[in-house]
Design an enzyme around this catalytic site. Structure first.
Site, PDB file in Angstrom:
ATOM      1  N   HIS A   1       0.817  -1.206   0.000  1.00 28.97           N
ATOM      2  CA  HIS A   1       0.000   0.000   0.000  1.00 28.97           C
ATOM      3  C   HIS A   1       0.859   1.269   0.000  1.00 28.97           C
ATOM      4  CE1 HIS A   1      -3.868   2.016   0.793  1.00 28.97           C
ATOM      5  NE2 HIS A   1      -3.142   2.881   1.468  1.00 28.97           N
TER       6      HIS A   1
ATOM      7  N   HIS B   1     -10.925   2.139  -1.178  1.00 21.01           N
ATOM      8  CA  HIS B   1     -11.132   1.716   0.209  1.00 21.01           C
ATOM      9  C   HIS B   1     -11.901   0.404   0.196  1.00 21.01           C
ATOM     10  CE1 HIS B   1     -10.898   3.658   4.415  1.00 21.01           C
ATOM     11  NE2 HIS B   1      -9.707   3.479   3.918  1.00 21.01           N
TER      12      HIS B   1
ATOM     13  N   ARG C   1      -8.713  14.675   2.257  1.00 18.55           N
ATOM     14  CA  ARG C   1      -7.501  15.230   2.891  1.00 18.55           C
ATOM     15  C   ARG C   1      -6.348  15.268   1.899  1.00 18.55           C
ATOM     16  NH1 ARG C   1      -9.486  12.162   6.952  1.00 18.55           N
ATOM     17  NH2 ARG C   1      -8.010  10.444   6.673  1.00 18.55           N
ATOM     18  N   ASP C   2      -6.244  14.212   1.052  1.00 19.26           N
ATOM     19  CA  ASP C   2      -5.163  14.203   0.066  1.00 19.26           C
ATOM     20  C   ASP C   2      -5.220  15.443  -0.818  1.00 19.26           C
ATOM     21  OD1 ASP C   2      -3.591  11.964   0.548  1.00 19.26           O
ATOM     22  OD2 ASP C   2      -5.008  10.611  -0.437  1.00 19.26           O
TER      23      ASP C   2
ATOM     24  N   GLN D   1     -11.933   2.038  11.002  1.00 20.67           N
ATOM     25  CA  GLN D   1     -12.099   3.241  11.806  1.00 20.67           C
ATOM     26  C   GLN D   1     -13.459   3.863  11.566  1.00 20.67           C
ATOM     27  OE1 GLN D   1      -9.769   2.282   9.656  1.00 20.67           O
ATOM     28  NE2 GLN D   1      -8.514   4.095   9.376  1.00 20.67           N
TER      29      GLN D   1
END
Ligand SMILES: Nc1ncnc2c1ncn2[C@@H]1O[C@H](COP(=O)(O)OP(=O)(O)O)[C@@H](O)[C@H]1O
Ligand SMILES: [Mg+2]
Lengths: 743, 233, 80, 80
Positions: free
Chosen positions: A47, A93, A114-115, A238
């Site tokens: 990854h 994802h 966020r990226d 999460q």
């Protein structure tokens, strides 16, 4: 704190091969501490390190006059003129979304946002490319519902519109669904930020949410094959907090208006580890961090856990020395955690301390540049040729072509996706001028005349049968889709979803797909500026269809020239661009799969040079305002494209009658559903026809006049005729019907 | 004309409202941070949509506690026009400036779509001059737009003509089929007894320009402006 | 010091979520479930304080924020 | 026959709601509230059946639908 002893066995459990573990011991000149082992394991995971894919990713064209930032940063950036640029990236994802569809999909959205805003860009659009198992698989309904509401829950809350995407169902995804999410943001050239930790002595600052034991090993999970056990694993999934991310977004953009920061990066997979090491690596520096200063949500967290936690909604910032309080002020205004946790050093070493002890001390280059790179063996699967064999003449002709036509339009792959996108706020920020439901979404760029067109595409049946051709066609279809809105394709992001790269057949699929995509990108002169690789999409040894999803970004210099896919006006003329492409091409077609239960045959021929001319023609015709609509022919061929142009019209269905452009000799059902590429169904006012044909000639595109818009039926003369309202009903109810969801 | 656009943590239609008011209607719109406790100098207040505090606990529940809401209450008591859009409507309900409450859409799904509204009262500032029974095409985007009020409250609302907008179909029929979220009486927007506080779930700021597919939202803002001008004279 | 708060919809206020759950349960073949009403349940950790103070605090917190008394009722339990 | 079901987040799993509630309570001056965890609370009416059957039914219902056992725990009480 008692340290766990590090053994080769422990290294193996961390997904490190014996060779890799030896390499670590050589680099360190000693046994690594458990924290160091954890750091290596995530940084060297597929990854983060792209160790199996790197050699092939190099084959993508990544340069061009518009490229301001190519691969290697958190997102790619393309110039759109007037001092403005777009930053974009796609991320997968997949595994988390299979384990916990809502949170898995939601945190996928959070991560890709966020990226993009870490680069200084304000996100203005999301796309979601979704692939689920058989529609009648017992788990599919649950997964669809969870994934879609997860994307909605996060995207709607943070206020970024989801303006397009795709949904497919195929048994190869029964145990490995694909959730690929794309974000695009706009940024001024002089406001671009990067993830670098330069300036010895500058403070390293942690902002956002507190750190908990979330998703420890998420990064390695994303690089492991599935087995039944995965479903019982301790929550590696999460929970997303879109509200905190919204605060983080506003705080970061406010901070970026100052010149207080040097570099910034989100803590995504491998959290604090990847952000700190990658930022130092880009700057050729080192860092010293004290984990006691990291805001913590749970008690007694170990350095190992703090370095590997994947708690969401966190960023790492390197600020200019002396500007700390300015930064603090902004994050406190937004009620976010802020902590100076260390500083940039000049010795190229990452040092991590906790409780007064050094818990990790690793040369930056060792975990980044010196990560293993594998050129894994690739071999064409034996079964491949057998799959390509297909005897058309043996296919039974459907008894009733009108029924078959309706069935095709109502099948889940073709049917209206409104149930999905209606759950997404696709209007917020008031930029979306072409809403979901057309070939590409079109957004205006406020303060300019420009528009951005977006589409994400991949036909994984083509890729299974011939990954090279399938890769080319994924690029061609997405380019065609944005061109059908009047835009020029200017940049690509991709998500390469494949099985286990340690298997030569998978590696062959991967390599071939990339080479095909690269070839097509060169023809269009569009660079690949960002992307993501997701391997190990396998359950019990069975891999998914190779699925290189392509997100194409298009630019309209004048957004008022935008086009939609549906017929607008009674009496408009209907033409087919690319009409010379009329040999039967049914390999891997929707028709074969849906009606004859086959995934076989040679996929349609790909001709990137033709497709590039076609896109040029569409853009010219749009900017000269010669067209009323343009719709690309994809799954379901001419018949389904025609029906879509009639029934997707927001003002209500409209009829149309066209002639059959295929030679007499060709079977009617083949003519209807043959998936020849490089074709677009156009409509124009009668007085524009001459200009349109002249424009087509300029680009050497063969055009054929097929008929006119109007009446109450959708008709291919001499073949089939269906009442437009009836067709719309079949199409509109197809997906919800098959999933058993109320309308 | 000075218009306050309130900004709470999690507001996300604030920029859209600001754009419509300033760049489309040319009004002097200003952002007002939720920690402000005064609204002096403003002619009208817009509480924009979004997910204040993530809509956690209950939509609008935490925003009602912000200092600025005290100022909004005083502004409203003084007769100043206040419009709450979507989450802004929910905040007005939670803070008791409007009666009733919102529950989840019947479908338990977020719904983003264009709907039609029937204007039922042309007297309040925001529909001032829009002939009653006019039909407006305006989008909705919410998960909790299912308006609820007990029987007494409802009959009071109906009795005083405080129901300003109802969901209807393109032809103007207020029917169950035209009700996107299960709202009692197809209610899409209500005002207070004084008429100067309006809450509506649909988003006028999203359709104030032709190219957005409808400009009917602009009519609501221009009504407000006209009302203020006439009041000023 | 620990406390538990229960927030439930008032009788008469319809509960789409509860209805949907009841429906899908019977689709799943759970025959015996006649009605489901969904409420909120909050576990709260309080600083050490007298029981009376805790009760006053929780009551105020519910009234001001945790429950919307237009549609919801609340009650709470305090440990020890 | 009545039952009450409690669905709570597994410990260690982030609770954004609880976090936000705790924050705004302390802004309101309720310093005494140190932590809030939000769960679901369901009141269920069951057809008359043996206690053992009721337990089996509720357990299955929670496992299959009412709780997301990847991140949530559940427990229930049955009256009488
Ligand atoms: N998952 C999704 N999210 C948002 N929009 C979607 C999704 N799936 C499909 N759509 C929209 O529905 C329309 C039809 O999708 P699709 O059939 O894939 O278009 P095409 O075949 O032209 O690529 C497109 O506008 C697409 O953006
Ligand atoms: Mg597609």
């Amino acid at each position: 704190m008692r340290e766990v002893a590090v053994t080769p066995e422990l290294a193996r459990q961390h997904g490190l091969s014996a060779e890799e573990y030896e390499r670590i011991r050589k680099i360190m000149g000693r046994d690594p501490s458990v924290t160091e082992l954890g750091i290596f394991s995530v940084m060297w995971s597929e990854h983060c390190s792209y160790k199996s894919s790197r050699v092939h990713l190099k084959k993508f064209p990544t340069k061009g006059p518009r490229v301001l930032q190519g691969p290697g940063e958190n997102a790619g950036i393309i110039d759109i003129g007037d001092g403005m640029a777009v930053a974009f990236k796609m991320e997968s994802h997949n595994h988390p979304s299979y384990i916990e569809p809502y949170q898995g999909a939601a945190t996928g959205v959070g991560g890709i946002l966020r990226d993009v805003f870490t680069m200084g860009a304000r996100p203005i659009a999301l796309l979601d490319s979704l692939r689920f198992g058989r529609i009648d698989h017992p788990r599919t309904r649950y997964l669809v519902d969870g994934v879609v509401s997860g994307i909605a829950g996060y995207g709607n809350c943070i206020g970024v519109p989801t303006v397009g995407g795709e949904v497919y169902f195929d048994e190869s995804y029964d145990g490995n669904i694909l959730v690929n999410v794309f974000t695009l943001g706009v940024v001024r050239h002089d406001r671009i930020f990067r993830g670098t930790a330069s300036g010895v002595g500058n403070p390293v600052i942690y902002v956002g949410s507190k750190t908990g034991r979330d998703g420890i090993h998420g990064a390695t999970m994303a690089s492991e094959e599935f087995d039944e056990k995965s479903e019982e694993k301790r929550p590696t999934v999460q929970v997303g907090d879109p509200f905190t991310e919204k605060l983080l977004l506003e705080a970061c953009l406010e901070l970026m208006k100052t010149d207080a920061i040097v570099g910034i990066q989100d803590m995504g997979a491998a959290g604090l580890t990847s952000s700190s090491f990658e930022m130092a690596s880009r700057a050729g520096t080192g860092f010293l961090m004290d984990l006691d200063l990291v805001p913590q949500r749970e008690e007694k967290m170990t350095p190992y856990e703090l370095m590997l936690s994947e708690s969401q909604e966190r960023m790492l910032i390197v600020a200019k020395k002396g500007r700390e309080d300015e930064v603090r002020g902004i994050f406190e205004k937004w009620d976010l955690d802020f902590s100076v946790i260390g500083e940039v050093t000049g010795d190229g070493i990452g040092r991590v301390r906790m409780g007064g002890r050094t818990v990790a001390e690793i040369p930056i280059a060792a975990v980044t540049d010196d990560a293993p790179v594998y050129n894994r063996p690739a071999a064409r699967p034996e079964g491949q040729d057998a799959m390509l064999r297909l005897d058309f003449s043996a296919l039974p002709s459907p008894a009733d072509l009108t029924e078959t036509w309706k069935r095709m339009m109502g099948c889940p792959e073709m049917a209206d996706k409104r149930w999905v996108y209606r759950q997404y706020d696709y209007m917020i920020r008031t930029n979306t001028l072409v809403l979901p439901g057309s070939d590409a979404a079109v957004l205006r760029v406020k303060g300019t005349k420009k528009g951005i067109a977006l589409s994400v595409d991949c036909n994984s049946r083509y890729c299974l049968l011939d990954p090279y051709v399938g890769g080319m066609l994924a690029v061609c279809e997405s380019a065609r889709n944005v061109a059908c809105s009047g835009a020029e394709p200017i940049g690509v992001s991709d998500c390469l979803n494949f099985g286990n790269p340690e298997k030569p057949e998978i590696m062959w699929q991967f390599r071939s797909a990339i080479e095909g995509m690269a070839k097509a990108c060169e023809a269009f002169k569009v660079p690949v500026v960002s992307g993501n690789v997701s391997f190990y999409n396998e359950t019990k040894g069975k891999g998914i269809n190779p699925t290189p999803t392509v997100a194409m970004v298009g630019l309209l210099e004048d957004v008022s020239t935008r086009l939609v896919q549906w017929f607008r006006q009674e009496g408009d003329l209907i033409l087919l661009a690319g009409a010379d492409r009329n040999a039967v091409e049914l390999g891997g077609s929707l028709y074969l799969n849906e009606v004859h239960g086959k995934v076989s045959g040679t996929p349609p021929e790909a001709d990137p040079a033709h497709e590039a001319r076609l896109c040029g023609f569409l853009r010219a015709a749009a900017s000269r305002r010669l067209l009323a609509s343009a719709h690309d022919l994809a799954e379901g061929g001419l018949a389904c494209a025609l029906a879509e142009a009639c029934v997707t019209r927001p003002a209500g269905p409209i009829g149309a009658a066209i002639a059959n452009p295929f030679p007499e000799s060709i079977r009617a059902d083949f003519a209807m559903f043959s998936e020849n590429q490089g074709r677009v169904l156009l409509s124009c006012p009668p007085d524009k026809k001459t200009g349109l044909l002249a424009t087509a000639a300029e680009f050497r595109i063969t055009m054929e006049s097929l008929g006119t818009v109007g009446g109450t039926a959708v008709e291919i003369e001499g073949i089939a005729r269906v009442d437009a309202q009836e067709m719309k009903t079949a199409w509109a109810g197809g997906l919800t019907g098959a999933l058993g969801f109320g309308g | 004309m000075k218009i306050a656009v309130l900004v709470f943590p999690g507001s996300n239609c604030d920029h859209d409202a600001y754009h419509a008011l300033r760049h489309v209607l040319g009004l002097d719109a200003c952002f007002v941070w939720h920690k402000e406790d005064r609204l002096t100098g403003y002619d009208a207040v817009v509480i924009p949509g979004g997910f204040t505090y993530g809509d956690y606990l209950r939509t609008g529940a935490m925003a009602k506690l912000s200092p600025v809401m005290g100022a909004v209450r005083r502004f409203a008591d003084g007769g100043g026009p206040v419009i709450g859009i979507c989450n802004g409507f929910q905040i007005l309900l939670e803070s008791g400036l409007l009666p009733g409450a919102m529950i989840a859409n019947e479908s338990l799904k977020f719904i983003c779509d264009y709907v039609y509204l029937k204007n039922e009262s042309s007297t309040v500032p925001f529909t001032h001059g829009i002939p009653s029974a006019s039909i407006l095409k305006i989008p909705i985007a919410h998960y909790q737009g299912n308006y609820y009020a007990d029987r007494e409250t409802l009959s009071a609302l109906e009795g005083n003509g405080q129901v300003v907008f109802r969901y209807c179909d393109e032809a103007g029929n207020v029917s169950p089929d035209a009700n996107p979220n299960g709202s009692v009486g197809n209610i899409a927007g209500i005002c207070n007894a004084g008429g100067n506080v309006l809450g509506m779930m649909p988003h006028p700021e999203r359709c104030s320009e032709e190219e957005m597919g409808s400009a009917d939202g602009r009519r609501i803002f221009t009504s407000m402006v006209r009302w203020l001008e006439e009041k000023g004279r | 010091m620990k406390a538990r708060i229960f927030v439930t919809l008032k009788r008469g206020v319809l509960d789409p979520q509860g209805k949907a759950i009841q429906r899908s349960l019977s689709h799943l073949g759970f025959e015996g479930v006649e009605e489901v009403r969904v409420g909120k349940f909050m576990e709260v950790r309080l600083a050490a304080m007298g029981r009376a103070d805790a009760e006053k605090l929780l009551h105020e917190a519910c009234r001001l924020l945790l429950a919307n008394t237009v549609i919801e009722d609340f009650r709470f339990e305090i440990d020890g």
